[in-house]
Motif scaffolding. Structure first.
Motif, mmCIF file in Angstrom:
data_model
loop_
_atom_site.group_PDB
_atom_site.id
_atom_site.type_symbol
_atom_site.label_atom_id
_atom_site.label_comp_id
_atom_site.label_asym_id
_atom_site.label_seq_id
_atom_site.Cartn_x
_atom_site.Cartn_y
_atom_site.Cartn_z
ATOM 1 N N ALA A 65 0.828 -1.203 0.000
ATOM 2 C CA ALA A 65 0.000 0.000 0.000
ATOM 3 C C ALA A 65 0.865 1.257 0.000
ATOM 4 N N ASP A 66 0.299 2.361 -0.441
ATOM 5 C CA ASP A 66 0.953 3.664 -0.333
ATOM 6 C C ASP A 66 0.762 4.159 1.095
ATOM 7 N N THR A 67 1.684 3.762 1.967
ATOM 8 C CA THR A 67 1.521 3.966 3.403
ATOM 9 C C THR A 67 2.822 4.422 4.041
ATOM 10 N N VAL A 68 2.696 5.348 4.982
ATOM 11 C CA VAL A 68 3.799 5.700 5.873
ATOM 12 C C VAL A 68 3.581 4.932 7.174
ATOM 13 N N PHE A 69 4.609 4.215 7.613
ATOM 14 C CA PHE A 69 4.516 3.401 8.820
ATOM 15 C C PHE A 69 5.192 4.122 9.972
ATOM 16 N N VAL A 70 4.494 4.195 11.078
ATOM 17 C CA VAL A 70 4.994 4.901 12.261
ATOM 18 C C VAL A 70 4.809 4.002 13.477
ATOM 19 N N THR A 71 5.851 3.865 14.273
ATOM 20 C CA THR A 71 5.758 3.122 15.531
ATOM 21 C C THR A 71 6.210 4.031 16.664
ATOM 22 N N THR A 72 5.367 4.180 17.657
ATOM 23 C CA THR A 72 5.723 4.967 18.840
ATOM 24 C C THR A 72 6.109 4.032 19.966
ATOM 25 N N MET A 73 7.104 4.437 20.733
ATOM 26 C CA MET A 73 7.535 3.698 21.918
ATOM 27 C C MET A 73 7.571 4.690 23.074
ATOM 28 N N THR A 74 6.654 4.542 24.013
ATOM 29 C CA THR A 74 6.550 5.510 25.097
ATOM 30 C C THR A 74 6.312 4.828 26.433
ATOM 31 N N LYS A 75 6.709 5.518 27.496
ATOM 32 C CA LYS A 75 6.456 5.019 28.849
ATOM 33 C C LYS A 75 5.024 5.301 29.292
ATOM 34 N N LEU A 76 4.524 6.505 28.954
ATOM 35 C CA LEU A 76 3.188 6.891 29.398
ATOM 36 C C LEU A 76 2.238 7.220 28.258
ATOM 37 N N GLY A 77 2.719 7.230 27.036
ATOM 38 C CA GLY A 77 1.890 7.617 25.908
ATOM 39 C C GLY A 77 2.110 9.061 25.518
ATOM 40 N N GLY A 78 1.343 9.532 24.557
ATOM 41 C CA GLY A 78 1.496 10.908 24.100
ATOM 42 C C GLY A 78 0.646 11.174 22.873
ATOM 43 N N THR A 79 0.997 12.239 22.166
ATOM 44 C CA THR A 79 0.279 12.643 20.966
ATOM 45 C C THR A 79 1.268 12.780 19.819
ATOM 46 N N VAL A 80 0.970 12.118 18.714
ATOM 47 C CA VAL A 80 1.847 12.188 17.551
ATOM 48 C C VAL A 80 1.090 12.845 16.404
ATOM 49 N N LYS A 81 1.790 13.696 15.680
ATOM 50 C CA LYS A 81 1.234 14.354 14.496
ATOM 51 C C LYS A 81 2.107 13.991 13.297
ATOM 52 N N ILE A 82 1.459 13.516 12.237
ATOM 53 C CA ILE A 82 2.173 13.109 11.026
ATOM 54 C C ILE A 82 1.594 13.866 9.849
ATOM 55 N N THR A 83 2.466 14.517 9.089
ATOM 56 C CA THR A 83 2.045 15.207 7.876
ATOM 57 C C THR A 83 2.795 14.591 6.707
ATOM 58 N N SER A 84 2.101 13.819 5.906
ATOM 59 C CA SER A 84 2.712 13.144 4.765
ATOM 60 C C SER A 84 2.429 13.924 3.490
ATOM 61 N N GLY A 85 3.397 14.735 3.109
ATOM 62 C CA GLY A 85 3.312 15.472 1.860
ATOM 63 C C GLY A 85 2.049 16.285 1.724
ATOM 64 N N ASN A 86 1.314 16.063 0.630
ATOM 65 C CA ASN A 86 0.132 16.858 0.339
ATOM 66 C C ASN A 86 -1.136 16.315 0.996
ATOM 67 N N LYS A 87 -1.000 15.310 1.849
ATOM 68 C CA LYS A 87 -2.152 14.810 2.605
ATOM 69 C C LYS A 87 -2.407 15.688 3.824
ATOM 70 N N ARG A 88 -3.650 15.682 4.315
ATOM 71 C CA ARG A 88 -3.943 16.404 5.536
ATOM 72 C C ARG A 88 -3.184 15.789 6.699
ATOM 73 N N PRO A 89 -2.761 16.596 7.654
ATOM 74 C CA PRO A 89 -2.071 16.050 8.821
ATOM 75 C C PRO A 89 -2.951 15.075 9.594
ATOM 76 N N VAL A 90 -2.331 14.148 10.247
ATOM 77 C CA VAL A 90 -3.025 13.164 11.074
ATOM 78 C C VAL A 90 -2.532 13.296 12.506
ATOM 79 N N LEU A 91 -3.463 13.393 13.437
ATOM 80 C CA LEU A 91 -3.149 13.409 14.861
ATOM 81 C C LEU A 91 -3.555 12.075 15.480
#
Length: 606
Positions: A514-540
């Motif tokens: 697939a046309d996909t960006v893969f993201v893996t977060t590693m956190t102790k308590l969690g958090g908020t990640v924001k990803i902006t892939s080129g001309n796509k709308r940002p994802v929170l």
């Protein structure tokens, strides 16, 4: 004890939630994309919102590499929430549209343990957020029951439920029990477990001692215990082995062993194997098990390892890559078996299925009956694109999208059934499964066309928490710092360049990814990640503690990542490789653009 997690959570949630408008759309479930494994069944729903994210947070600086250290954890969490001034400014400016993905339960459940004791103080808090952006009413109800401790060695348990409009997200935070759980009395230390990386001697004819030391130090820093030194019959094989063993001895606490490549060696060449082993068997850096020199191979079924031991007048610990048959496991010359099945395939061709542990279980079954060991393979990718410019033309892509993370989950699940792990590979750029970054003093077999400029080394950051957990007999990754690891292909599947590509067509298997960006977060308590892939709308995305994977639609342009953590970290970065809607352009193939289904990776350290 300050209940910072409770306050931080309530600060972060309003920032990442916005008014739902229009119809939601469901991304294909992981079940549909990656097979029918029950633990991979995830459906993520993405909503369009009017929430405004201020890129200049948490300071006025927009330096993509700047790390900010607020004074309190509550301050850090508050950074994710737009202030009244920010909200007001949104009303006078064109709102930026952000896609917010609803939280789904981690399919592998890497951070869940339901039986952990909770010994900390508890608090119950509820809140509703009135405004998500100017003039927009947010229908959100948040309830939290948190049990928090200051000690990483004590357990933390929480359960959060949230309802956003008519979209239910009752499993947002899962069950935190078991994080930091102390080992029970009598738990195995598993200090004899080791992780190796398959190192291709064939491309490093000009390596210096300093080059070897650099590679060994990098590998060692990422939890790797040694190199499986793949050798053929090149004239420089022995000089480079000499340097490898010398460098490992100088660095210390790093093992080497030879992996004979039977593409070049023959099964009748007992003397050649014996002579090569004799030179290194008693060196300080030689890996020994039960005081026997360890040795392996790539293929070579039927080779007489007993004859090698007789020739050396020394017992050896042979764990070659042979087929998982009971006859092979019972072979008196072997101490175990190694598998090369690190990718899902059929008849060495791509299939639209995930890699399972079926082959591992076959090996485990036969070696267990023979009271021997199993060395399992780990790999991050497979893409090769040699064309008519070389005699060894080959062009295919195995389904490897989230393979690296999924495979490490399998390793923890198999646990003590695995005696050794071998990463395939450290530096085989021709098949794109190298975890060492491109560069250094090595030769080029033509793979620079699709390898140079694409960095794979961030995958070593992802694997380190798993390596630590596996060695200690744990079932969950050991998270010691907050990180975001991302990877993606450098161009969209729609790119066409048959007329200029070195092979003349897309790789076999291009249509199963697939046309996909893969993201893996590693956190102790969690958090908020924001990803902006080129001309796509940002994802929170609000991510829970532990290891959590996201899949974001790929857009042409720059790839930007931003991360707020509940432990007090913030990081923003832009990847060094853009995604394009046209084929890969490289100085190594001036004849024209080519298809490149290799991957690029990066890491944010918060």
């Amino acid at each position: 004890m300050k209940l910072v997690a409770a306050f931080a959570l309530l600060q972060v949630l309003p920032a990442v939630l916005g008014k739902k408008h229009g119809d939601s759309f469901e991304r294909r479930s992981r079940n549909a994309r990656h097979g029918s494994l029950a633990e991979r069944q995830v459906i993520e729903t993405i909503f369009e919102t009017n929430t405004v994210w201020v890129d200049a947070l948490p300071t006025d600086s927009t330096d993509e590499d700047e790390t900010v250290q607020p004074t309190t954890k509550v301050e850090v969490a508050a950074l994710a929430a737009p202030t009244e001034d920010v909200t007001s400014s949104a009303s006078s400016a064109a709102p930026s549209t952000i896609e917010t993905a609803s939280q789904a339960l981690n399919p592998i459940d890497t951070f869940v343990s339901s039986d952990s004791a909770v010994t900390s103080a508890s608090a119950s808090t509820s809140s509703s957020a009135a405004t998500a952006s100017a003039g927009t009413e947010l229908n959100a109800t948040i309830s939290a029951n948190l049990n928090v401790t200051d000690s990483d060695d004590e357990a933390m348990s929480s359960k959060v439920s949230a309802k956003f409009g008519d979209s239910s997200a009752s499993s947002w935070w899962g069950n935190w029990g078991g994080i930091g759980k102390k080992p029970s009395n009598g738990e195995k230390s598993n200090r004899d477990k080791k992780v190796f990386a398959h190192f291709m001697i064939g491309i490093v004819y000009s390596y210096s001692l300093e080059n070897w030391i650099e590679d060994i130090n990098l590998a060692k820093s990422k939890g790797i215990d040694g190199f499986a030194l793949n050798i053929g019959l090149d004239w420089y094989t022995q000089p480079q082995l000499d340097l490898a063993y010398k460098a490992a001895e100088q660095v210390g606490n790093f093992d080497c062993f030879i992996s004979f490549d039977f593409n070049w060696y023959t099964t009748t060449n007992v003397s050649g194997v014996s002579e090569m082993m004799a030179r290194y068997n008693n060196l300080p850096a030689q890996l020994k098990v039960d005081n026997k020199p360890f040795v392996s191979s790539f293929i070579g079924d039927g080779f007489n390892w007993s004859a090698v031991a007789t020739s050396l007048n020394q017992e050896i610990y042979a764990v070659p890559f042979w087929a998982p048959t009971q006859d092979n496991a019972n072979n008196a010359g072997l101490s175990g078996l190694f598998s090369w099945t690190a990718w899902a395939s059929k008849d060495n061709g791509p299939i639209d299925e995930p890699l399972t542990t079926k082959q591992d279980e076959a090996y485990i079954d036969v070696v267990t009956k023979a009271d021997k060991v199993y060395m399992a393979p780990i790999s991050s990718w497979f893409f090769t694109h040699f064309g008519k410019e070389v005699p060894w033309s080959k062009n295919w892509l195995f389904k490897s999208e989230n393979l690296w993370k999924d495979r490490w989950d399998q390793v923890l699940k198999l646990g003590d059934k695995l005696s050794y792990l071998e990463i395939i590979t450290w530096n085989d750029y021709g098949e794109s499964h190298n975890v060492r970054h491109w560069g250094g003093n090595h030769s080029d077999d033509g793979s620079s066309k699709w390898s140079e400029g694409l960095d794979h080394s961030a995958m070593l950051d992802l694997s380190l928490p798993y390596i630590k957990a596996w060695k200690q007999g744990k079932k969950q990754p050991i998270i010691e710092k907050d990180q975001v690891i991302y990877w993606y292909r450098p161009h969209l599947k729609s790119a066409e360049c048959d007329n200029t590509d070195n092979f003349g067509s897309k790789p076999n298997g291009w249509d199963i990814v697939a046309d996909t960006v893969f993201v893996t977060t590693m956190t102790k308590l969690g958090g908020t990640v924001k990803i902006t892939s080129g001309n796509k709308r940002p994802v929170l995305k609000l991510v829970p503690p532990g290891v959590h994977s996201l899949e974001i639609p790929m857009g042409a342009g720059k790839q930007q990542f931003e991360f707020f953590t509940l432990t007090g970290g913030y990081k923003k970065g832009i990847a060094t490789v853009d995604i394009t809607d046209t084929c890969w352009v490289t100085d190594h193939y001036p004849e024209g653009p080519i298809y490149n289904y290799n991957y690029h990776s990066g890491v944010l350290n918060c």
